[in-house]
Design an enzyme around this catalytic site. Structure first.
Site, PDB file in Angstrom:
ATOM      1  N   LYS A 184      40.577 -11.248 -34.366  1.00 24.08           N
ATOM      2  CA  LYS A 184      39.684 -10.723 -33.340  1.00 24.08           C
ATOM      3  C   LYS A 184      39.451  -9.212 -33.540  1.00 24.08           C
ATOM      4  O   LYS A 184      39.979  -8.613 -34.478  1.00 24.08           O
ATOM      5  CB  LYS A 184      40.264 -11.017 -31.945  1.00 24.08           C
ATOM      6  CG  LYS A 184      40.393 -12.523 -31.648  1.00 24.08           C
ATOM      7  CD  LYS A 184      39.077 -13.262 -31.738  1.00 24.08           C
ATOM      8  CE  LYS A 184      38.971 -14.571 -30.974  1.00 24.08           C
ATOM      9  NZ  LYS A 184      39.914 -15.619 -31.239  1.00 24.08           N
TER      10      LYS A 184
HETATM   11  C1  LIG Z   1      40.059 -16.893 -30.114  1.00 29.35           C
HETATM   12  C2  LIG Z   1      39.400 -17.446 -28.914  1.00 29.35           C
HETATM   13  C3  LIG Z   1      40.128 -17.937 -27.821  1.00 29.35           C
HETATM   14  C4  LIG Z   1      41.634 -18.095 -27.848  1.00 29.35           C
HETATM   15  O1  LIG Z   1      42.292 -16.930 -28.121  1.00 29.35           O
HETATM   16  P1  LIG Z   1      43.875 -16.963 -28.477  1.00 29.35           P
HETATM   17  O2  LIG Z   1      44.295 -15.543 -28.216  1.00 29.35           O
HETATM   18  O3  LIG Z   1      43.988 -17.342 -29.899  1.00 29.35           O
HETATM   19  O4  LIG Z   1      44.526 -17.921 -27.575  1.00 29.35           O
HETATM   20  C5  LIG Z   1      39.444 -18.368 -26.708  1.00 29.35           C
HETATM   21  N1  LIG Z   1      38.090 -18.326 -26.669  1.00 29.35           N
HETATM   22  C6  LIG Z   1      37.347 -17.895 -27.704  1.00 29.35           C
HETATM   23  C7  LIG Z   1      35.866 -17.864 -27.578  1.00 29.35           C
HETATM   24  C8  LIG Z   1      37.982 -17.461 -28.864  1.00 29.35           C
HETATM   25  O5  LIG Z   1      37.242 -17.043 -29.910  1.00 29.35           O
END
Ligand SMILES: *Cc1c(COP(=O)(O)O)cnc(C)c1O
Length: 379
Positions: A184
């Site tokens: 991210k």
């Molecule tokens: C990555 C992601 C999540 C989940 O995030 P985590 O921190 O890995 O649990 C939820 N929603 C979207 C749109 C994502 O891209």
């Protein structure tokens, strides 16, 4: 063998290594002062009054839906063009995710008109996703929520630093949920954050994050509490101080990382405009200026062209992905109505590498794949 060009990579240097080492030396590794500091600074950055850090964005979304008292018989309207966690987190509460289509391939965000058509007396919340870092139509969604008495939860996993004319992602929902997973925009390995201006919801999420206990071990360590009661059936969604320490360093770098992401997206747009037969990048250059530019989607003319791009990229050592396989088509959510725009988009989309550490020459290397030769030529 040429070097592999990854889809994404965290921007870490000695500052992150030092921050983690400092936590290790401090002897206090679980949720404590660094978590509290990161919660405060992150909430300020996204224009919200409070942050509740969690062990992931999935956990943050579950905390949000649990704090809103969702349960069996309730419905939450979500996009299908998202990571499965958005829908799973609804389902953890016993509520049902109801999938809405996107506006168009050019604007692959949840369509407020589609949402409106799905509202029933069971609907309790709407959870848009700011896909790729472009903020959904929060004005229209807020109007629907106000008219029908629904909660608005932002899945802001892609969008720390994204804005709309109404304000930053993280300040537009009743609760907003961010991800700090390794791919991210702000990376702590695992980690997430809820932000909210609603003191009652913030207190409830803090309680549910740590087993429903009225005091944390950090409170007890400081002598602020000697015992505790358990007033709800909560969870262990605590983050660690290691993650919070990484978050503080990464937050300081975020404006610079965001500027680099936007510059890279500009280079991709200009490069791909010269090969219109390759397809198009959704949204607009004006939109990029407000976006957190999390991923670089390319919408190819047809599914075969998408496969050709993926094959040519793999042969050249360039990693690609698809964002996303439509969630409403996964086995666990059957049966579902079809969502034609989402399904068409997902068959034609390919995600190209995008991360702040990419060199200009890396973008050229991806652009050199285009125009991709016909299927026979690639094989
Ligand atoms: C990555 C992601 C999540 C989940 O995030 P985590 O921190 O890995 O649990 C939820 N929603 C979207 C749109 C994502 O891209």
């Amino acid at each position: 063998m040429t070097d592999q060009l990854p889809l994404s990579a965290p921007s870490f240097d000695e500052a992150e290594a030092q921050a983690v080492a400092d936590v290790v030396r401090s002897g206090w590794l679980t949720m404590g002062p660094r978590t509290a500091q990161f919660e405060g600074e992150f909430a300020t950055y996204v224009g919200s009054s409070a942050g509740v850090m969690a062990s992931s964005c999935t956990a943050a979304l579950h905390l949000a839906f649990a704090a809103l008292d969702l349960g069996p018989g309730d419905e939450v309207i979500v996009p299908s063009l998202t990571f499965v966690a958005t829908a799973n987190a609804v389902a953890y509460t016993g509520a049902t995710p109801v999938f809405a289509d996107i506006v168009s391939p050019e604007v692959p965000l949840i369509d407020p008109e589609a949402v409106r058509a799905l509202i029933t007396p069971r609907t309790k919340a709407i959870c848009p996703v700011h896909y790729a870092g472009y903020v959904a139509d929060m004005v229209a969604l807020r109007a629907l929520c106000d008219r029908h008495g629904l909660a608005l939860v932002e899945d802001a996993a892609h969008s720390p630093g994204a804005r709309s004319p109404e304000g930053p992602a993280g300040s537009l929902g009743d609760i907003s949920c961010f991800s700090f997973f390794s791919n991210k925009n702000l990376v702590t390995g695992e980690g997430g954050m809820c932000t909210s201006d609603d003191e009652r919801l913030v207190a409830r999420m803090r309680l549910l994050r740590a087993h429903g206990m009225t005091a944390t071990s950090w409170d007890r360590e400081r002598g602020h509490a000697s015992g505790y009661d358990v007033v709800e059936r909560g969870y262990n969604y605590r983050p660690s101080e290691l993650e919070a320490a990484l978050g503080l360093v990464q937050l300081g770098k975020l404006p610079g990382m965001l500027a680099r992401r936007r510059a890279l997206v500009g280079m991709y747009r200009r490069g791909l405009e010269r090969v219109p037969e390759a397809g198009f990048i959704p949204f607009t250059a004006e939109g990029d200026a407000l976006s957190s530019c999390h991923i670089l989607p390319l919408v190819t003319p047809d599914p075969e062209a998408r496969e050709d791009v993926r094959a040519a990229a793999a042969a050249a050592g360039v990693q690609t992905s698809v964002h996303y396989q439509p969630v409403h088509q996964f086995k666990v959510f059957q049966p579902q109505e079809s969502l034609p725009i989402t399904e068409d988009y997902a068959r034609r989309e390919v995600t190209l590498p995008l991360y702040p550490g990419m060199a200009d020459s890396d973008v050229d290397r991806v652009l050199d794949l285009f125009p991709v030769r016909a299927r026979a030529g690639v094989a």
